[in-house]
Design a protein around this motif. Sequence first.
Motif, PDB file in Angstrom:
ATOM      1  N   ILE A 163       0.640  -3.550   2.812  1.00 35.27           N
ATOM      2  CA  ILE A 163      -0.306  -2.457   2.794  1.00 35.27           C
ATOM      3  C   ILE A 163      -1.934  -2.643   1.887  1.00 35.27           C
ATOM      4  O   ILE A 163      -2.683  -1.790   2.696  1.00 35.27           O
ATOM      5  CB  ILE A 163       0.817  -1.691   2.163  1.00 35.27           C
ATOM      6  CG1 ILE A 163       0.159   0.370   1.899  1.00 35.27           C
ATOM      7  CG2 ILE A 163       0.529  -2.346   0.625  1.00 35.27           C
ATOM      8  CD1 ILE A 163       0.959   0.833   2.100  1.00 35.27           C
ATOM      9  N   PHE A 164      -1.670  -3.713   1.059  1.00 35.76           N
ATOM     10  CA  PHE A 164      -3.073  -4.250   0.416  1.00 35.76           C
ATOM     11  C   PHE A 164      -4.430  -4.466   1.972  1.00 35.76           C
ATOM     12  O   PHE A 164      -5.232  -3.618   1.236  1.00 35.76           O
ATOM     13  CB  PHE A 164      -2.988  -4.840  -0.381  1.00 35.76           C
ATOM     14  CG  PHE A 164      -3.804  -5.114  -1.615  1.00 35.76           C
ATOM     15  CD1 PHE A 164      -4.603  -4.667  -2.102  1.00 35.76           C
ATOM     16  CD2 PHE A 164      -5.274  -5.964  -1.051  1.00 35.76           C
ATOM     17  CE1 PHE A 164      -5.545  -4.565  -2.936  1.00 35.76           C
ATOM     18  CE2 PHE A 164      -6.055  -6.177  -2.214  1.00 35.76           C
ATOM     19  CZ  PHE A 164      -6.771  -5.395  -3.104  1.00 35.76           C
TER      20      PHE A 164
ATOM     21  N   PHE B 257      -1.311  -0.505  -5.967  1.00 38.03           N
ATOM     22  CA  PHE B 257      -0.083  -0.861  -4.950  1.00 38.03           C
ATOM     23  C   PHE B 257       1.122  -2.109  -5.594  1.00 38.03           C
ATOM     24  O   PHE B 257       1.979  -2.352  -4.802  1.00 38.03           O
ATOM     25  CB  PHE B 257      -1.429  -2.178  -3.688  1.00 38.03           C
ATOM     26  CG  PHE B 257      -1.528  -0.966  -2.793  1.00 38.03           C
ATOM     27  CD1 PHE B 257      -1.651  -0.424  -1.587  1.00 38.03           C
ATOM     28  CD2 PHE B 257      -3.281  -0.829  -3.858  1.00 38.03           C
ATOM     29  CE1 PHE B 257      -2.423   0.626  -1.959  1.00 38.03           C
ATOM     30  CE2 PHE B 257      -4.113  -0.073  -3.197  1.00 38.03           C
ATOM     31  CZ  PHE B 257      -4.276   0.708  -1.856  1.00 38.03           C
TER      32      PHE B 257
ATOM     33  N   GLY C 234      -5.020   0.576   2.319  1.00 42.04           N
ATOM     34  CA  GLY C 234      -5.549  -0.068   1.179  1.00 42.04           C
ATOM     35  C   GLY C 234      -7.174  -0.724   0.670  1.00 42.04           C
ATOM     36  O   GLY C 234      -7.176  -0.418  -0.108  1.00 42.04           O
ATOM     37  N   THR C 235      -7.578  -1.072   2.163  1.00 41.90           N
ATOM     38  CA  THR C 235      -8.945  -1.735   2.177  1.00 41.90           C
ATOM     39  C   THR C 235      -9.419  -0.803   1.877  1.00 41.90           C
ATOM     40  O   THR C 235     -10.809  -0.691   0.557  1.00 41.90           O
ATOM     41  CB  THR C 235      -8.966  -1.766   3.747  1.00 41.90           C
ATOM     42  OG1 THR C 235      -7.931  -2.920   3.874  1.00 41.90           O
ATOM     43  CG2 THR C 235     -10.725  -2.203   3.501  1.00 41.90           C
TER      44      THR C 235
ATOM     45  N   GLN D 157      -7.980  -1.379  -8.291  1.00 40.37           N
ATOM     46  CA  GLN D 157      -7.333  -0.634  -7.514  1.00 40.37           C
ATOM     47  C   GLN D 157      -6.079  -1.274  -6.618  1.00 40.37           C
ATOM     48  O   GLN D 157      -4.738  -1.112  -6.712  1.00 40.37           O
ATOM     49  CB  GLN D 157      -7.964  -0.051  -5.933  1.00 40.37           C
ATOM     50  CG  GLN D 157      -9.187   1.480  -6.508  1.00 40.37           C
ATOM     51  CD  GLN D 157      -8.428   2.125  -6.751  1.00 40.37           C
ATOM     52  OE1 GLN D 157      -9.084   2.570  -8.050  1.00 40.37           O
ATOM     53  NE2 GLN D 157      -8.009   2.553  -6.457  1.00 40.37           N
ATOM     54  N   GLY D 158      -6.254  -2.682  -7.132  1.00 40.15           N
ATOM     55  CA  GLY D 158      -4.620  -3.338  -6.452  1.00 40.15           C
ATOM     56  C   GLY D 158      -3.742  -3.327  -7.245  1.00 40.15           C
ATOM     57  O   GLY D 158      -2.397  -3.251  -6.908  1.00 40.15           O
TER      58      GLY D 158
ATOM     59  N   GLN E 156       2.280   3.701  -1.975  1.00 38.96           N
ATOM     60  CA  GLN E 156       3.461   3.281  -2.114  1.00 38.96           C
ATOM     61  C   GLN E 156       4.582   3.785  -2.319  1.00 38.96           C
ATOM     62  O   GLN E 156       5.227   2.798  -1.932  1.00 38.96           O
ATOM     63  CB  GLN E 156       3.014   1.968  -3.267  1.00 38.96           C
ATOM     64  CG  GLN E 156       2.138   0.501  -2.761  1.00 38.96           C
ATOM     65  CD  GLN E 156       2.364  -0.372  -2.263  1.00 38.96           C
ATOM     66  OE1 GLN E 156       2.894   0.262  -1.321  1.00 38.96           O
ATOM     67  NE2 GLN E 156       3.075  -1.270  -2.465  1.00 38.96           N
TER      68      GLN E 156
ATOM     69  N   SER F 264      -9.228   2.022  -0.370  1.00 35.52           N
ATOM     70  CA  SER F 264      -8.849   2.720  -1.613  1.00 35.52           C
ATOM     71  C   SER F 264      -9.642   1.882  -1.922  1.00 35.52           C
ATOM     72  O   SER F 264     -10.587   2.914  -3.099  1.00 35.52           O
ATOM     73  CB  SER F 264      -7.136   2.082  -1.933  1.00 35.52           C
ATOM     74  OG  SER F 264      -6.894   2.643  -2.880  1.00 35.52           O
TER      75      SER F 264
ATOM     76  N   ALA G  78      -3.259   5.119  -3.849  1.00 37.93           N
ATOM     77  CA  ALA G  78      -3.208   3.901  -3.792  1.00 37.93           C
ATOM     78  C   ALA G  78      -1.374   4.669  -3.693  1.00 37.93           C
ATOM     79  O   ALA G  78      -0.369   4.211  -3.033  1.00 37.93           O
ATOM     80  CB  ALA G  78      -3.440   2.764  -5.139  1.00 37.93           C
TER      81      ALA G  78
ATOM     82  N   SER H 149      -4.384  -3.576   4.911  1.00 41.47           N
ATOM     83  CA  SER H 149      -4.052  -2.031   5.893  1.00 41.47           C
ATOM     84  C   SER H 149      -5.415  -1.494   5.829  1.00 41.47           C
ATOM     85  O   SER H 149      -5.666  -1.691   4.523  1.00 41.47           O
ATOM     86  CB  SER H 149      -2.668  -1.023   5.785  1.00 41.47           C
ATOM     87  OG  SER H 149      -2.586  -0.642   4.781  1.00 41.47           O
TER      88      SER H 149
END
Lengths: 324, 322
Positions: B26-27, B284, B32-33, B280-281, A215, B35, A211, B29
């Motif tokens: 991106i979260f 980001f 991101g998913t 995880q978020g 970024q 992840s 992640a 995308s």
Amino acid sequence: MTKFSRFAATATTAIIAGCAATAVMAADIFVVGGKPDDPFWSIVKRGAEDAGIVVKEQGGSVTWLGPQNYDNLGVDAAELIRQAIDQGADAIVGPDWVPEAMDPAFQAVRAAGIPLIIYNAGGLEAADRLDAMNYVGSDDHEAGKAAGVYLAGKGNSNGLCVNTLPGAANVEAFCGGFVEGITGAGGSGEVLPLPATSFGSQTAVAQAVRAHLLQHPEINAVFTVSDVDANAAISGIQQAGKTGQVAVCGINFNEAILDNIKADKQACAIDQQGYMQGYLAVAMLNGYVNYGLQIPTREILTGPGIVDATNVDATAAGVKAGTR
Amino acid sequence: MRRPEAGSLLGLVAVFAFFLISAGGIFASAAGTASWLNVAAEIGIVALPIGLLMIAGELDLSIGSVIPASSLTVAIISGYYGLPEIIGILAALAMGTAVGFVNGYAVNRTGVPSLIVTIGTMFAVMGLTLGLAVLLTGSTSTSIVPSPFFKAILGGFVGGMFQVTVFWWIGFIAIIGFALHFAPIGNWIYALGGDKVSARNAGIPTEKLTIGLFMLSGFSAAFVGVGQAMVYQSAQVAGGQSFIFNSIMCVVIGGVLLTGGFGSVMGIVLGTITFSMVNQGIYFTGFDPNLGSVIIGALLLVAVLMNDTFRQMALSYSKKKK
């Protein structure tokens, strides 16, 4: 849970001490270290035990005290040091992981007139502060720095240190040294501290790395503070689709990591030679307690050494034997 | 809105929206998913049987040591000794199931709360794993290079990013969901958690059911362990402890009552996703990662509170209808 594990720890050490007490006089050396099932600490323990063969020959004993988990590292370790005093140790070896929590316990060791060696973490500075005989170990800051300089030298100068244990003094020093090393070589570095819910889960670490790479696409060097984390970081890089673009260097290694270095998946591993830390600390204290032997060299450095493609085969033999 | 999962769903939506706003596109995308989905799948496979156990009024902490134990079983049998993978995998799964059987049997025979029994087995398995690993291989970590077939079905990545575990998780959801909500055994589990004595008097084989649930939880933990060994191609004695609290957290966020008798598979799945997104978020967003744990804690509390509010609304609505 914590209460229970503390009880279990006390109970087991009491039993071990009970057995040890039957040995005839000589040096009863207590070694405080990490969890015995921690891949790195099992090697340190092996070194301490191998030195213990001589200790036993001379009528003494070596007792390993390790915490059940790392949830409350500084406090638990301080408690283990006090247990060693209570059980009549003739000499104590311990790492100064969290000085704020552990220094009072080390001071109690010296107040009781017990010879002390600080090993693995804390450096000569801690040994001087705590009136310890010596420091045996690598300098954590230097270890991180070596990785930073190495990676920058390979052209990967945009670094990230993955900190899976924020707050522990040695881990902070690894990351601090890494940032300093890579910045000093003309690059830039930052630290990614992970929350406690991720500790011990490779998938959580891998996904965090991935992640962060998504970024921050400019990062091309990742530094990890343990061998398990390095393995996870490689997976994270691969999942971010950046294999070959991001170089990984980590503290410590195991068989899988050596394979990765051979296969060019990992650039380097920093070796602090944990076996020698346990081995030398115990051997030095045994000589001192039994025969008054002293080593005039202060600060016995066992690392940092760098394992990379050039010396990976020689290292593999030690891994097979459980000593590296 | 009157279904008990409504709270979990709203909690999930709130968390998703929070990260979408603070982290950007991106979260949401594919990368991101993946992840959070990869993290969710591993916890999810363990959280489902833990959820069933909690619905039935029991807990299982031994999973924390069954996971590394099964990783090592595969790595030692198929990596160190070089036997075919299928033998290592079956042995690891059998080991986990056996630990579950011991848990269930001990809970039935002694009447000691399962929390205590499984702490005991957790330490026992941890010690056995360490002792046997060092005895057999002289090391606390073992590497394994799985053959392409097993790597693909247990440790592969779909599209280079989705861990194949995600699809296994879907399989577990389907089977356990059917068992709990459409098969008679599901009602037995609810009855067991609601009132054990009445359940037995009603002719439900409570002892067999308890043992079965613990075996399922041991099996699932072992399955996750096998998957980890295949993904990371190595296994260590330590690790897996975070699964204990993380899985319980997922189940509770999913609306299962700690006291038993209430909960659903859909809720557990939503809870697992919420937990993983929060976990995880954070990477980001632009927040100071040092404060990551604070945000995780706060968001989880909010999710659980929402849940409770909606559960009460759902329950009071259904009462009114009478």
